[in-house]
Write an enzyme that holds these catalytic residues in place. Structure first.
Site, PDB file in Angstrom:
ATOM      1  N   ASN A   7       0.877  -1.173   0.000  1.00 36.58           N
ATOM      2  CA  ASN A   7       0.000   0.000   0.000  1.00 36.58           C
ATOM      3  C   ASN A   7       0.914   1.222   0.000  1.00 36.58           C
ATOM      4  O   ASN A   7       1.447   1.615   1.039  1.00 36.58           O
ATOM      5  CB  ASN A   7      -0.901  -0.014   1.234  1.00 36.58           C
ATOM      6  N   ARG A  91      -2.730  -2.146  -3.389  1.00 36.74           N
ATOM      7  CA  ARG A  91      -3.916  -1.309  -3.197  1.00 36.74           C
ATOM      8  C   ARG A  91      -3.809  -0.131  -4.158  1.00 36.74           C
ATOM      9  O   ARG A  91      -2.821   0.608  -4.152  1.00 36.74           O
ATOM     10  CB  ARG A  91      -3.975  -0.789  -1.768  1.00 36.74           C
ATOM     11  N   HIS A 180     -12.750   3.085   0.177  1.00 40.99           N
ATOM     12  CA  HIS A 180     -12.730   2.089   1.264  1.00 40.99           C
ATOM     13  C   HIS A 180     -13.450   0.801   0.857  1.00 40.99           C
ATOM     14  O   HIS A 180     -13.884   0.026   1.714  1.00 40.99           O
ATOM     15  CB  HIS A 180     -13.386   2.623   2.550  1.00 40.99           C
ATOM     16  N   ARG A 241     -10.689  16.029   6.816  1.00 40.36           N
ATOM     17  CA  ARG A 241     -11.507  16.372   5.650  1.00 40.36           C
ATOM     18  C   ARG A 241     -12.849  16.921   6.096  1.00 40.36           C
ATOM     19  O   ARG A 241     -13.427  16.451   7.072  1.00 40.36           O
ATOM     20  CB  ARG A 241     -11.720  15.144   4.765  1.00 40.36           C
ATOM     21  N   ASP A 283      -6.764  13.289  15.912  1.00 35.61           N
ATOM     22  CA  ASP A 283      -6.714  12.030  16.647  1.00 35.61           C
ATOM     23  C   ASP A 283      -7.793  12.025  17.728  1.00 35.61           C
ATOM     24  O   ASP A 283      -7.801  12.881  18.614  1.00 35.61           O
ATOM     25  CB  ASP A 283      -5.328  11.849  17.283  1.00 35.61           C
ATOM     26  N   VAL A 332     -11.588   4.112  14.847  1.00 40.30           N
ATOM     27  CA  VAL A 332     -12.573   4.657  15.784  1.00 40.30           C
ATOM     28  C   VAL A 332     -13.725   3.680  15.973  1.00 40.30           C
ATOM     29  O   VAL A 332     -14.161   3.414  17.098  1.00 40.30           O
ATOM     30  CB  VAL A 332     -13.090   6.028  15.295  1.00 40.30           C
ATOM     31  N   GLY A 333     -14.223   3.128  14.882  1.00 45.01           N
ATOM     32  CA  GLY A 333     -15.350   2.205  14.966  1.00 45.01           C
ATOM     33  C   GLY A 333     -15.064   0.989  15.826  1.00 45.01           C
ATOM     34  O   GLY A 333     -15.958   0.484  16.523  1.00 45.01           O
ATOM     35  N   ASN A 335     -12.666   0.867  18.298  1.00 46.04           N
ATOM     36  CA  ASN A 335     -12.072   1.138  19.607  1.00 46.04           C
ATOM     37  C   ASN A 335     -12.765   2.204  20.447  1.00 46.04           C
ATOM     38  O   ASN A 335     -12.571   2.235  21.662  1.00 46.04           O
ATOM     39  CB  ASN A 335     -10.604   1.547  19.430  1.00 46.04           C
ATOM     40  N   GLU A 385      -8.068  -5.171   5.317  1.00 48.46           N
ATOM     41  CA  GLU A 385      -7.998  -4.871   3.893  1.00 48.46           C
ATOM     42  C   GLU A 385      -6.859  -5.626   3.211  1.00 48.46           C
ATOM     43  O   GLU A 385      -6.984  -6.060   2.066  1.00 48.46           O
ATOM     44  CB  GLU A 385      -7.827  -3.362   3.696  1.00 48.46           C
TER      45      GLU A 385
END
Length: 399
Positions: A7, A91, A180, A241, A283, A332-333, A335, A385
């Site tokens: 990647n 990737r 993604h 973003r 973060d 994030v999702g 943890n 991934e």
């Protein structure tokens, strides 16, 4: 069969070497700060220990040579010859409309990838640098390109077309593509395996939540809508973003701040989102620390981030005609329990009943976090991934 997954970013290279008989990772690491002072390679040993090796790495080819040297080294290596690498999977961020699946890389494919550069000028050039480097260093080793956009090529035209003159789509390919895709494909399939339900008959919302954020609506195994657009800046608010934005704001800022197109692109991609609102960081760990100190902008940043996630989940429930599975993944999702809780709060009308105590107690593992009475199964599925890229590469070689 051993497959190397690469990647390549603008100043980085992440790698994993897989033994496909066991799907096990036999080597992994990454190079950072390519072409800058202080470049280094960090690798993870089989026992989990991390080692950092410093060195002057001026460009991607040299970086890949450095990775090969480590793979072959007596101290940190795991192979005796580069001939043990049967294939390399890459990737590639943007495949446009030309690629709706992973492909074996040929000279013709490379030409088509070069044509896609204008669709992803920040991402595709470094992806191609990795391909060029392997061509030179391992000329007889097959390479496969796995696209972030491919999984979303099943979106219907009314979902991907923009409200612009249709001639701009015909001339320049201006439309929503989504990103993604490798992650959304992996976690949606894995969630169904984990829950022991048929993938081809489920209504699934997958939420890939990290510094980059996207949500996808998947019906009967196919992506029918996704939040990112022609570029990764559309959709949800992210680490740096902006996400969805009134286009009038862009021209207004450009006039007031005397910004060029390049300047506004940098603003929207690098200095907006959570970082822009909080003024602290992109973060989430630092944002949560700021919230504990009652920093009002940290609180606003997280509330805005969570609110937009919830709004998209509701929108995609409407698109799907109901939901069977909601999947959380990404840094994030996987943890950050407060974000999962905020997204699912007061969603009982939609069939979502979160087990709050269980949700608070789990991190980064496959687990159902909804109550047994919940009509919608809410699950955490850590993304992989790289394994998906390796499996796609192996399947293409076997064909």
């Amino acid at each position: 069969m051993k497959i190397l997954v690469l990647n390549c970013g603008s100043s980085s290279i992440k790698y994993k070497l897989f033994d496909m008989e066991s799907n096990g990772v036999i080597a992994q690491g990454g190079i950072e700060k390519i072409g800058m002072k202080g470049s280094f390679l960090k690798l993870t040993l089989p026992d989990g220990q991390k080692v950092q090796l410093e060195g002057e790495i001026l460009e991607h080819r040299a970086g890949i040579e450095y990775i090969f040297g480590v793979l072959l080294s007596e101290k940190y290596g795991c192979i005796k010859s580069l001939d043990e690498i049967d294939a390399v999977g890459h990737r590639v961020v943007h495949g446009g409309e030309r690629f709706n699946t992973s492909v074996l890389i040929t000279d013709e494919v490379i030409e088509m990838l070069e044509d896609c550069i204008e669709l992803a000028p920040l991402h595709n050039p470094p992806n191609l640098k990795g391909i060029y480097a392997i061509q030179e260093l391992l000329p007889d080793t097959p390479q496969v390109s796995v696209f972030d956009t491919a999984f979303h090529q099943t979106m219907p035209d009314y979902a991907y077309v923009y409200g612009l003159p249709y001639s701009l789509y015909e001339k320049y390919g201006i439309r929503r593509y989504g990103f993604h895709g490798t992650s959304h494909k992996y976690v949606s399939k894995r969630a169904c395996d984990f829950l022991n339900v048929p993938y081809e008959s489920q209504r699934i919302i997958t939420a890939h939540i990290g510094n980059g954020v996207s949500i996808t609506a998947i019906k009967n195994g196919k992506s029918i809508d996704t939040s990112m657009g022609m570029t990764p800046v559309e959709g949800l608010m992210m680490g740096t973003r902006s996400g969805d934005l009134d286009p009038g704001v862009i021209s207004y800022i450009m006039e007031k701040e005397h910004m060029s197109a390049g300047g506004i692109s940098t603003l929207l991609n690098k200095f907006s989102g959570v970082l822009g609102i909080s003024g602290l960081s992109s973060d989430m760990r630092e944002i949560e620390a700021g919230i504990k100190e009652n920093n009002p902008r940290a609180i606003l940043a997280l509330n805005s981030y969570d609110y937009r996630l919830k709004k998209y989940v509701g929108a995609y429930a409407a698109v799907l005609g109901g939901v069977d599975i909601l999947v959380f993944t990404g840094g994030v999702g996987e943890n950050q329990w407060p974000t999962r809780s905020a997204v699912c709060k007061n969603m009982e009308y939609m069939g979502i009943e979160l087990d709050e105590e269980l949700n608070k107690s789990v991190r980064s593992k496959e687990v159902v976090i909804s109550k047994p009475s919940s009509r919608v199964k809410v699950v955490i599925i850590p993304t992989d991934e790289e394994l998906t890229i390796a499996k796609d590469t192996m399947e293409i070689l076997r064909k």
